[in-house]
Design a protein around this motif. Structure first.
Motif, PDB file in Angstrom:
ATOM      1  N   LYS A 159       0.830  -1.210   0.000  1.00  0.00           N
ATOM      2  CA  LYS A 159       0.000   0.000   0.000  1.00  0.00           C
ATOM      3  C   LYS A 159       0.862   1.258   0.000  1.00  0.00           C
ATOM      4  O   LYS A 159       0.545   2.239  -0.664  1.00  0.00           O
ATOM      5  CB  LYS A 159      -0.931  -0.001   1.205  1.00  0.00           C
ATOM      6  CG  LYS A 159      -2.048  -0.992   1.074  1.00  0.00           C
ATOM      7  CD  LYS A 159      -3.000  -0.909   2.229  1.00  0.00           C
ATOM      8  CE  LYS A 159      -4.102  -1.943   2.066  1.00  0.00           C
ATOM      9  NZ  LYS A 159      -5.088  -1.839   3.121  1.00  0.00           N
ATOM     10  N   TYR A 160       1.974   1.234   0.749  1.00  0.00           N
ATOM     11  CA  TYR A 160       2.861   2.390   0.805  1.00  0.00           C
ATOM     12  C   TYR A 160       3.449   2.685  -0.566  1.00  0.00           C
ATOM     13  O   TYR A 160       3.452   3.829  -1.014  1.00  0.00           O
ATOM     14  CB  TYR A 160       3.985   2.139   1.819  1.00  0.00           C
ATOM     15  CG  TYR A 160       5.071   3.162   1.764  1.00  0.00           C
ATOM     16  CD1 TYR A 160       4.886   4.433   2.284  1.00  0.00           C
ATOM     17  CD2 TYR A 160       6.291   2.875   1.153  1.00  0.00           C
ATOM     18  CE1 TYR A 160       5.881   5.390   2.220  1.00  0.00           C
ATOM     19  CE2 TYR A 160       7.291   3.816   1.082  1.00  0.00           C
ATOM     20  CZ  TYR A 160       7.084   5.072   1.623  1.00  0.00           C
ATOM     21  OH  TYR A 160       8.072   6.013   1.551  1.00  0.00           O
ATOM     22  N   PHE A 161       3.950   1.660  -1.247  1.00  0.00           N
ATOM     23  CA  PHE A 161       4.545   1.880  -2.555  1.00  0.00           C
ATOM     24  C   PHE A 161       3.510   2.277  -3.595  1.00  0.00           C
ATOM     25  O   PHE A 161       3.809   3.037  -4.513  1.00  0.00           O
ATOM     26  CB  PHE A 161       5.320   0.649  -3.017  1.00  0.00           C
ATOM     27  CG  PHE A 161       6.658   0.522  -2.347  1.00  0.00           C
ATOM     28  CD1 PHE A 161       7.566   1.556  -2.394  1.00  0.00           C
ATOM     29  CD2 PHE A 161       7.001  -0.626  -1.668  1.00  0.00           C
ATOM     30  CE1 PHE A 161       8.799   1.458  -1.780  1.00  0.00           C
ATOM     31  CE2 PHE A 161       8.226  -0.742  -1.047  1.00  0.00           C
ATOM     32  CZ  PHE A 161       9.127   0.302  -1.104  1.00  0.00           C
ATOM     33  N   LYS A 162       2.290   1.793  -3.455  1.00  0.00           N
ATOM     34  CA  LYS A 162       1.238   2.204  -4.384  1.00  0.00           C
ATOM     35  C   LYS A 162       0.921   3.690  -4.193  1.00  0.00           C
ATOM     36  O   LYS A 162       0.819   4.444  -5.165  1.00  0.00           O
ATOM     37  CB  LYS A 162      -0.015   1.367  -4.163  1.00  0.00           C
ATOM     38  CG  LYS A 162      -1.068   1.586  -5.227  1.00  0.00           C
ATOM     39  CD  LYS A 162      -2.280   0.716  -5.009  1.00  0.00           C
ATOM     40  CE  LYS A 162      -1.959  -0.696  -5.415  1.00  0.00           C
ATOM     41  NZ  LYS A 162      -3.156  -1.551  -5.431  1.00  0.00           N
ATOM     42  N   SER A 164       3.815   5.746  -5.526  1.00  0.00           N
ATOM     43  CA  SER A 164       3.812   5.781  -6.986  1.00  0.00           C
ATOM     44  C   SER A 164       2.820   6.809  -7.514  1.00  0.00           C
ATOM     45  O   SER A 164       3.125   7.566  -8.440  1.00  0.00           O
ATOM     46  CB  SER A 164       3.470   4.404  -7.551  1.00  0.00           C
ATOM     47  OG  SER A 164       4.428   3.472  -7.186  1.00  0.00           O
ATOM     48  N   TRP A 165       1.622   6.841  -6.930  1.00  0.00           N
ATOM     49  CA  TRP A 165       0.630   7.833  -7.352  1.00  0.00           C
ATOM     50  C   TRP A 165       1.104   9.248  -7.042  1.00  0.00           C
ATOM     51  O   TRP A 165       0.880  10.177  -7.820  1.00  0.00           O
ATOM     52  CB  TRP A 165      -0.720   7.570  -6.691  1.00  0.00           C
ATOM     53  CG  TRP A 165      -1.485   6.504  -7.387  1.00  0.00           C
ATOM     54  CD1 TRP A 165      -1.765   5.258  -6.936  1.00  0.00           C
ATOM     55  CD2 TRP A 165      -2.070   6.591  -8.698  1.00  0.00           C
ATOM     56  NE1 TRP A 165      -2.475   4.549  -7.870  1.00  0.00           N
ATOM     57  CE2 TRP A 165      -2.680   5.343  -8.957  1.00  0.00           C
ATOM     58  CE3 TRP A 165      -2.124   7.573  -9.665  1.00  0.00           C
ATOM     59  CZ2 TRP A 165      -3.340   5.088 -10.162  1.00  0.00           C
ATOM     60  CZ3 TRP A 165      -2.778   7.313 -10.859  1.00  0.00           C
ATOM     61  CH2 TRP A 165      -3.378   6.088 -11.091  1.00  0.00           C
ATOM     62  N   LEU A 219       3.259  14.408  -9.152  1.00  0.00           N
ATOM     63  CA  LEU A 219       4.323  15.410  -9.242  1.00  0.00           C
ATOM     64  C   LEU A 219       4.864  15.522 -10.664  1.00  0.00           C
ATOM     65  O   LEU A 219       5.149  16.627 -11.139  1.00  0.00           O
ATOM     66  CB  LEU A 219       5.462  15.063  -8.282  1.00  0.00           C
ATOM     67  CG  LEU A 219       5.183  15.284  -6.805  1.00  0.00           C
ATOM     68  CD1 LEU A 219       6.385  14.872  -5.975  1.00  0.00           C
ATOM     69  CD2 LEU A 219       4.824  16.725  -6.520  1.00  0.00           C
ATOM     70  N   LEU A 220       4.975  14.400 -11.337  1.00  0.00           N
ATOM     71  CA  LEU A 220       5.428  14.414 -12.718  1.00  0.00           C
ATOM     72  C   LEU A 220       4.429  15.162 -13.609  1.00  0.00           C
ATOM     73  O   LEU A 220       4.829  15.933 -14.488  1.00  0.00           O
ATOM     74  CB  LEU A 220       5.625  12.990 -13.226  1.00  0.00           C
ATOM     75  CG  LEU A 220       6.255  12.831 -14.594  1.00  0.00           C
ATOM     76  CD1 LEU A 220       7.662  13.409 -14.597  1.00  0.00           C
ATOM     77  CD2 LEU A 220       6.269  11.381 -14.996  1.00  0.00           C
ATOM     78  N   LEU A 221       3.150  14.969 -13.374  1.00  0.00           N
ATOM     79  CA  LEU A 221       2.134  15.709 -14.125  1.00  0.00           C
ATOM     80  C   LEU A 221       2.227  17.211 -13.872  1.00  0.00           C
ATOM     81  O   LEU A 221       2.060  18.021 -14.796  1.00  0.00           O
ATOM     82  CB  LEU A 221       0.738  15.203 -13.780  1.00  0.00           C
ATOM     83  CG  LEU A 221       0.364  13.844 -14.353  1.00  0.00           C
ATOM     84  CD1 LEU A 221      -1.030  13.439 -13.867  1.00  0.00           C
ATOM     85  CD2 LEU A 221       0.420  13.858 -15.858  1.00  0.00           C
TER      86      LEU A 221
END
Length: 56
Positions: free
Chosen positions: A25-28, A31-32, A37-39
């Motif tokens: 759950k932490y990595f999910k 990732s979001w 941030l990339l967007l």
């Protein structure tokens, strides 16, 4: 001592998969967050290019 070992075994079995689920759950979520941030970075770059910002 036997009760303690039984309690320890029950405790270990109950929380065996707990850390894996927490990490998943932490990595999910991480990732979001990185994707968001990339967007934001892509949006800011496109905005600056479309308004004629000098990158020099």
């Amino acid at each position: 001592m036997r009760k303690f070992l039984l309690f320890k075994e029950i405790y270990v079995e109950a929380f065996k998969d707990w850390t894996y689920r927490l990490l998943k759950k932490y990595f999910k979520a991480y990732s979001w967050f990185c994707f968001a941030l990339l967007l934001v970075v892509i949006y800011a770059f496109v905005y600056r290019v479309s308004t004629g910002f000098a990158f020099v």
